[in-house]
Every structure is written in C-alpha cells, then in structure tokens.
Design a protein around this motif. Structure first.
Motif, PDB file in Angstrom:
ATOM      1  N   GLY A 131      -1.972  -5.058  13.454  1.00 42.69           N
ATOM      2  CA  GLY A 131      -2.995  -4.466  12.970  1.00 42.69           C
ATOM      3  C   GLY A 131      -3.117  -4.608  11.409  1.00 42.69           C
ATOM      4  N   LEU A 132      -2.517  -5.469  10.738  1.00 42.41           N
ATOM      5  CA  LEU A 132      -2.587  -5.557   9.459  1.00 42.41           C
ATOM      6  C   LEU A 132      -3.422  -6.920   9.187  1.00 42.41           C
ATOM      7  N   ALA A 133      -4.287  -7.034   8.080  1.00 41.46           N
ATOM      8  CA  ALA A 133      -4.994  -8.108   7.940  1.00 41.46           C
ATOM      9  C   ALA A 133      -4.093  -9.152   7.142  1.00 41.46           C
ATOM     10  N   VAL A 134      -4.219 -10.405   7.516  1.00 39.33           N
ATOM     11  CA  VAL A 134      -3.490 -11.614   7.153  1.00 39.33           C
ATOM     12  C   VAL A 134      -4.276 -12.383   6.615  1.00 39.33           C
ATOM     13  N   ASN A 135      -4.489 -12.740   5.308  1.00 31.44           N
ATOM     14  CA  ASN A 135      -5.114 -13.692   4.456  1.00 31.44           C
ATOM     15  C   ASN A 135      -4.365 -14.614   4.056  1.00 31.44           C
ATOM     16  N   THR A 136      -4.349 -15.841   4.692  1.00 33.25           N
ATOM     17  CA  THR A 136      -3.444 -16.866   4.369  1.00 33.25           C
ATOM     18  C   THR A 136      -4.022 -17.770   3.251  1.00 33.25           C
ATOM     19  N   ALA A 137      -5.265 -17.764   2.776  1.00 37.55           N
ATOM     20  CA  ALA A 137      -5.809 -18.433   1.508  1.00 37.55           C
ATOM     21  C   ALA A 137      -5.197 -17.490   0.482  1.00 37.55           C
ATOM     22  N   ARG A 138      -5.298 -16.316   0.592  1.00 40.74           N
ATOM     23  CA  ARG A 138      -4.789 -15.563  -0.491  1.00 40.74           C
ATOM     24  C   ARG A 138      -3.302 -15.224  -0.606  1.00 40.74           C
ATOM     25  N   SER A 140      -1.549 -12.873   1.577  1.00 41.89           N
ATOM     26  CA  SER A 140      -1.297 -11.503   1.529  1.00 41.89           C
ATOM     27  C   SER A 140      -1.583 -10.958   3.135  1.00 41.89           C
ATOM     28  N   ILE A 141      -0.538  -9.989   3.263  1.00 47.81           N
ATOM     29  CA  ILE A 141      -0.544  -9.121   4.284  1.00 47.81           C
ATOM     30  C   ILE A 141      -1.096  -7.758   4.192  1.00 47.81           C
ATOM     31  N   GLY A 142      -2.098  -7.286   4.811  1.00 52.82           N
ATOM     32  CA  GLY A 142      -2.339  -5.638   4.431  1.00 52.82           C
ATOM     33  C   GLY A 142      -3.556  -6.085   3.559  1.00 52.82           C
ATOM     34  N   GLU A 143      -4.178  -4.786   3.386  1.00 52.97           N
ATOM     35  CA  GLU A 143      -5.191  -4.759   2.015  1.00 52.97           C
ATOM     36  C   GLU A 143      -4.952  -3.342   1.298  1.00 52.97           C
ATOM     37  N   GLY A 144      -5.545  -3.413   0.245  1.00 54.04           N
ATOM     38  CA  GLY A 144      -5.568  -2.216  -0.814  1.00 54.04           C
ATOM     39  C   GLY A 144      -4.267  -2.011  -1.370  1.00 54.04           C
ATOM     40  N   SER A 146      -1.664  -1.103   0.463  1.00 56.09           N
ATOM     41  CA  SER A 146      -0.672  -1.553   1.296  1.00 56.09           C
ATOM     42  C   SER A 146      -0.149  -2.886   1.170  1.00 56.09           C
ATOM     43  N   GLU A 147      -1.333  -3.742   0.480  1.00 56.55           N
ATOM     44  CA  GLU A 147      -1.036  -5.074   0.300  1.00 56.55           C
ATOM     45  C   GLU A 147       0.281  -5.706  -0.065  1.00 56.55           C
ATOM     46  N   ILE A 148       0.939  -6.620   0.672  1.00 57.11           N
ATOM     47  CA  ILE A 148       1.981  -7.577   0.172  1.00 57.11           C
ATOM     48  C   ILE A 148       1.699  -8.765  -0.094  1.00 57.11           C
ATOM     49  N   MET A 149       2.075  -9.266  -1.133  1.00 61.24           N
ATOM     50  CA  MET A 149       1.939 -10.747  -1.550  1.00 61.24           C
ATOM     51  C   MET A 149       3.036 -11.494  -1.222  1.00 61.24           C
ATOM     52  N   LEU A 150       2.630 -12.888  -0.450  1.00 65.17           N
ATOM     53  CA  LEU A 150       3.735 -13.695  -0.090  1.00 65.17           C
ATOM     54  C   LEU A 150       3.648 -14.964  -0.931  1.00 65.17           C
ATOM     55  N   THR A 151       4.660 -15.804  -1.208  1.00 68.75           N
ATOM     56  CA  THR A 151       4.712 -16.862  -1.671  1.00 68.75           C
ATOM     57  C   THR A 151       3.976 -17.857  -1.070  1.00 68.75           C
ATOM     58  N   LYS A 152       3.669 -18.994  -1.371  1.00 69.11           N
ATOM     59  CA  LYS A 152       3.064 -20.096  -0.623  1.00 69.11           C
ATOM     60  C   LYS A 152       4.144 -20.351   0.586  1.00 69.11           C
ATOM     61  N   ASN A 153       5.418 -20.789   0.171  1.00 65.97           N
ATOM     62  CA  ASN A 153       6.279 -21.093   1.315  1.00 65.97           C
ATOM     63  C   ASN A 153       6.406 -20.128   2.173  1.00 65.97           C
ATOM     64  N   GLU A 154       6.536 -18.732   1.756  1.00 65.37           N
ATOM     65  CA  GLU A 154       6.705 -17.565   2.693  1.00 65.37           C
ATOM     66  C   GLU A 154       5.351 -17.694   3.796  1.00 65.37           C
TER      67      GLU A 154
END
Length: 221
Positions: A131-138, A140-144, A146-154
């Motif tokens: 149910g969480l948005a996944v933005n691979t270009a950005r 990130s997981i989630g939005e607003g 609740s957004e969690i940022m991942l490193t490129k490798n992650e």
C-alpha cells in the motif's frame, strides 16, 4: 557528458586522475579547498563524487554523511588503507562503491561506469508495496511525512526483490544487479545494505518484510 567531482588532496594523484577521467570523456571538477566539501559537491551539480577518505581538514566519511543529508548523488569512496572496516562504514553511510589505492585505472573506470549506469537509469519509475508508493527514480518508499529514503544500492536491492516478491533471490543475483559483474562483488557490502534496507522497511511500518533464507538468499514478503 557525466560530471565527476574529484576530492583528492595528493596533487600528483589528483592531476593524473583528472587527466584519466577527461580522456575517458568525463567532465571533471574539483573543490576549492577542503572546507564545506559536501556543499561544494552539491553546488557543482556532480553526477558522481570520487571522495578520498583521508583529507587534510575533514574525514571523507563525515563528508559522505553530510552529502547524504540532502543529496543522493553517486559517491565512490577512495582510500589508501586496506581492510574491511573503512569499507563497511562507508557503505553503511550510503556510498555507492569503494576502491583502495593503488587501483588499476581501468578497474576504476569500469566501476565509475557501473555506478553511473545504475544511478542514472530511471528503471521502473513507480510501483507499490504493502500500500506504500515506491518511487525508484527518487529512491523512496511512501509519501509525505511517512516517506523513507533509500540509497541507490538499497533501492536496487529492493527493486530486484520486489520484482520477484514471494520468491527467493540469491545473493549472487543481488550482487550482480548491484555491480553488473561478479568480478567486482563485495559480500560484506551486500550484507550491510540488506541490514539497512530491512531497518528502513521496519521504519516504514512494514515489519518482517525481508526474510533471509540461509545458504539460498532473500525473499520479500
């Protein structure tokens, strides 16, 4: 043309490295002094930073930490010290790769090319997970809030697991996805990235999302 920001205090090494990169078709820029290096790298609009760990007025890992506060630009750490401690610490802070001096120039160019290929490919722009948005270009997981940022490798690891959700993905498959060639695999770096990804998924409210299958690989539930 990709722009590479070279942070190296040894003038002879720096000049040789800049010449190598320019002859290989890259645009090269350098810091003006070794104060506020992170801010200088971001201001330069670099696609990748070659960051020496041992600097005269700063620790490269501290600089990396500062960069990661506001940017996901690619970073390759460079050090003259052999051993796994620096490598694991650098990767845990969000480095995209790591290389030890003295390095083979062609190996360095291959690693730069591989990192840029990973970080500059848009891939699957958006997806969803639990149910969480996944933005691979950005990255990130989630939005607003609740957004969690991942490193490129992650994000590369997560995307590979997401594409095979419910199925086991082997360590070799993940390492190949990260470094494009098994010749440049580092098993410790994968372990660190998996651990950080599991923690971030937990922070996103998805407990026990990543299952470890010993001697086999990992499965995203």
């Amino acid at each position: 043309m990709s722009r590479i920001f070279v942070v190296e205090d040894d003038i002879a090494i720096r000049d040789e490295l800049c010449e190598l990169l320019e002859n290989s078709g890259y645009e090269v820029c350098q810091p003006e002094g070794f104060e506020d290096i992170a801010a200088q790298a971001i201001k330069a609009g670099a696609d990748l930073v070659l960051l020496d760990i041992n600097l005269p007025s700063a620790n490269g890992q501290t600089v990396l930490k500062e960069i990661r506060k506001s940017s996901d630009m690619a970073v390759i750490m460079v050090t003259s010290r052999a051993g796994e401690t620096d490598e694991m610490l650098s990767m845990s802070m969000g480095a995209d790769d790591y290389i030890t001096k003295p390095y083979n120039p062609m190996i360095l160019l291959l690693r730069i090319s591989a990192v840029l290929k990973r970080t500059q490919s848009g891939g699957m722009a958006r997806a969803s997970y639990h149910g969480l948005a996944v933005n691979t270009a950005r990255g990130s997981i989630g939005e607003g809030s609740s957004e969690i940022m991942l490193t490129k490798n992650e994000m590369i690891i997560f995307s590979r697991l997401l594409a095979s959700q419910g199925q086991i993905v082997t360590r070799d498959e993940l390492m190949t996805a990260l470094w494009d060639s098994e010749e440049y695999i580092n098993d410790n770096a994968l372990t660190v990235n998996i651990s950080r990804l599991r923690q971030k998924l937990s922070e996103a409210g998805i407990e026990k999302a990543l299952e470890t299958r010993k001697k086999q690989g990992y499965m995203l539930l």
